[in-house]
Design a protein around this motif. Sequence first.
Motif, PDB file in Angstrom:
ATOM      1  N   PHE A  26       0.845  -1.208   0.000  1.00 37.33           N
ATOM      2  CA  PHE A  26       0.000   0.000   0.000  1.00 37.33           C
ATOM      3  C   PHE A  26       0.874   1.251   0.000  1.00 37.33           C
ATOM      4  O   PHE A  26       0.626   2.194  -0.760  1.00 37.33           O
ATOM      5  CB  PHE A  26      -0.899   0.019   1.241  1.00 37.33           C
ATOM      6  CG  PHE A  26      -2.119  -0.854   1.146  1.00 37.33           C
ATOM      7  CD1 PHE A  26      -2.392  -1.605   0.020  1.00 37.33           C
ATOM      8  CD2 PHE A  26      -3.023  -0.921   2.198  1.00 37.33           C
ATOM      9  CE1 PHE A  26      -3.524  -2.413  -0.068  1.00 37.33           C
ATOM     10  CE2 PHE A  26      -4.160  -1.719   2.118  1.00 37.33           C
ATOM     11  CZ  PHE A  26      -4.406  -2.458   0.994  1.00 37.33           C
ATOM     12  N   ILE A  31      -1.160   4.321  -1.421  1.00 37.71           N
ATOM     13  CA  ILE A  31      -2.465   4.172  -0.764  1.00 37.71           C
ATOM     14  C   ILE A  31      -2.270   4.470   0.724  1.00 37.71           C
ATOM     15  O   ILE A  31      -1.565   3.735   1.416  1.00 37.71           O
ATOM     16  CB  ILE A  31      -3.004   2.732  -0.981  1.00 37.71           C
ATOM     17  CG1 ILE A  31      -3.234   2.474  -2.464  1.00 37.71           C
ATOM     18  CG2 ILE A  31      -4.274   2.504  -0.163  1.00 37.71           C
ATOM     19  CD1 ILE A  31      -3.382   1.002  -2.826  1.00 37.71           C
ATOM     20  N   ASP A  33      -4.846   5.480   3.102  1.00 40.77           N
ATOM     21  CA  ASP A  33      -6.026   5.529   3.964  1.00 40.77           C
ATOM     22  C   ASP A  33      -6.024   4.471   5.072  1.00 40.77           C
ATOM     23  O   ASP A  33      -6.795   4.574   6.017  1.00 40.77           O
ATOM     24  CB  ASP A  33      -7.303   5.341   3.128  1.00 40.77           C
ATOM     25  CG  ASP A  33      -7.601   6.566   2.278  1.00 40.77           C
ATOM     26  OD1 ASP A  33      -7.251   7.678   2.720  1.00 40.77           O
ATOM     27  OD2 ASP A  33      -8.169   6.408   1.193  1.00 40.77           O
ATOM     28  N   PHE A  34      -5.173   3.447   4.934  1.00 37.44           N
ATOM     29  CA  PHE A  34      -5.262   2.311   5.856  1.00 37.44           C
ATOM     30  C   PHE A  34      -3.956   2.173   6.625  1.00 37.44           C
ATOM     31  O   PHE A  34      -2.893   2.009   6.034  1.00 37.44           O
ATOM     32  CB  PHE A  34      -5.584   1.032   5.072  1.00 37.44           C
ATOM     33  CG  PHE A  34      -6.715   1.241   4.088  1.00 37.44           C
ATOM     34  CD1 PHE A  34      -7.987   1.546   4.552  1.00 37.44           C
ATOM     35  CD2 PHE A  34      -6.502   1.195   2.731  1.00 37.44           C
ATOM     36  CE1 PHE A  34      -9.027   1.788   3.657  1.00 37.44           C
ATOM     37  CE2 PHE A  34      -7.531   1.438   1.831  1.00 37.44           C
ATOM     38  CZ  PHE A  34      -8.794   1.732   2.293  1.00 37.44           C
ATOM     39  N   SER A  35      -4.047   2.278   7.963  1.00 41.10           N
ATOM     40  CA  SER A  35      -2.828   2.309   8.769  1.00 41.10           C
ATOM     41  C   SER A  35      -2.319   0.911   9.100  1.00 41.10           C
ATOM     42  O   SER A  35      -1.156   0.746   9.439  1.00 41.10           O
ATOM     43  CB  SER A  35      -3.083   3.091  10.057  1.00 41.10           C
ATOM     44  OG  SER A  35      -4.154   2.507  10.775  1.00 41.10           O
ATOM     45  N   GLN A  36      -3.188  -0.084   9.038  1.00 41.05           N
ATOM     46  CA  GLN A  36      -2.762  -1.434   9.373  1.00 41.05           C
ATOM     47  C   GLN A  36      -3.583  -2.424   8.557  1.00 41.05           C
ATOM     48  O   GLN A  36      -4.754  -2.178   8.264  1.00 41.05           O
ATOM     49  CB  GLN A  36      -2.990  -1.695  10.870  1.00 41.05           C
ATOM     50  CG  GLN A  36      -2.194  -2.878  11.397  1.00 41.05           C
ATOM     51  CD  GLN A  36      -2.678  -3.347  12.772  1.00 41.05           C
ATOM     52  OE1 GLN A  36      -3.700  -2.906  13.268  1.00 41.05           O
ATOM     53  NE2 GLN A  36      -1.948  -4.265  13.365  1.00 41.05           N
ATOM     54  N   VAL A  37      -2.965  -3.525   8.186  1.00 41.82           N
ATOM     55  CA  VAL A  37      -3.674  -4.594   7.479  1.00 41.82           C
ATOM     56  C   VAL A  37      -3.393  -5.897   8.219  1.00 41.82           C
ATOM     57  O   VAL A  37      -2.246  -6.200   8.544  1.00 41.82           O
ATOM     58  CB  VAL A  37      -3.177  -4.729   6.019  1.00 41.82           C
ATOM     59  CG1 VAL A  37      -3.940  -5.836   5.292  1.00 41.82           C
ATOM     60  CG2 VAL A  37      -3.308  -3.412   5.276  1.00 41.82           C
ATOM     61  N   ARG A  38      -4.452  -6.633   8.502  1.00 40.23           N
ATOM     62  CA  ARG A  38      -4.271  -7.980   9.051  1.00 40.23           C
ATOM     63  C   ARG A  38      -5.050  -8.954   8.168  1.00 40.23           C
ATOM     64  O   ARG A  38      -6.117  -8.625   7.650  1.00 40.23           O
ATOM     65  CB  ARG A  38      -4.748  -8.059  10.506  1.00 40.23           C
ATOM     66  CG  ARG A  38      -3.872  -7.200  11.427  1.00 40.23           C
ATOM     67  CD  ARG A  38      -4.222  -7.360  12.875  1.00 40.23           C
ATOM     68  NE  ARG A  38      -3.748  -8.612  13.451  1.00 40.23           N
ATOM     69  CZ  ARG A  38      -2.489  -8.864  13.792  1.00 40.23           C
ATOM     70  NH1 ARG A  38      -1.555  -7.962  13.610  1.00 40.23           N
ATOM     71  NH2 ARG A  38      -2.166 -10.030  14.322  1.00 40.23           N
TER      72      ARG A  38
END
Lengths: 87, 87
Positions: A26, A31, A33-38
């Motif tokens: 990201f 990209i 908008d998203f601070s973390q992905v799990r």
Amino acid sequence: MPTIVVDVMPKAELLDPQGKAVSGAFARLGIQDFSQVRIGKRFELTVDGEVTDAVLAEARRVAEEVLSNSVIEDVVGVSVDGAEVRA
Amino acid sequence: MPTIVVDVMPKAELLDPQGKAVSGAFARLGIQDFSQVRIGKRFELTVDGEVTDAVLAEARRVAEEVLSNSVIEDVVGVSVDGAEVRA
């Protein structure tokens, strides 16, 4: 036919390298908008016939005992798609 | 902080060997309530701040373009956990 959906996620205290890799992608793609992905798993169990309380209880049991590894994962949801749960 | 959940499943016409393996395990364990098992992915995207329409649209875009492979997978859901979608 009704489907029971079981959602399994890595425990919050674990690193989740797959999720970190997507976070890194990201960042490289711009990209923001998203601070973390799990990343976890979604199981769809097809039920022949009706989803009774017994079938739902069996789904909860297999979610904990077969579909997830309780050392590293949590079952975050067991729900019915496509049919109401019989009371 | 709100979380956007993206669910991705293998396309219906694909074999899904992981799911078949779990089905086989169910049979060996005497679990007979579930006729089919399919295994997909659940992504949790943490959003700093509010989930606006623009953020949700961006989540839908990355779900299709980054998180799934449209040749073999379908995005079956993009939803918000822990906060209402702003109208």
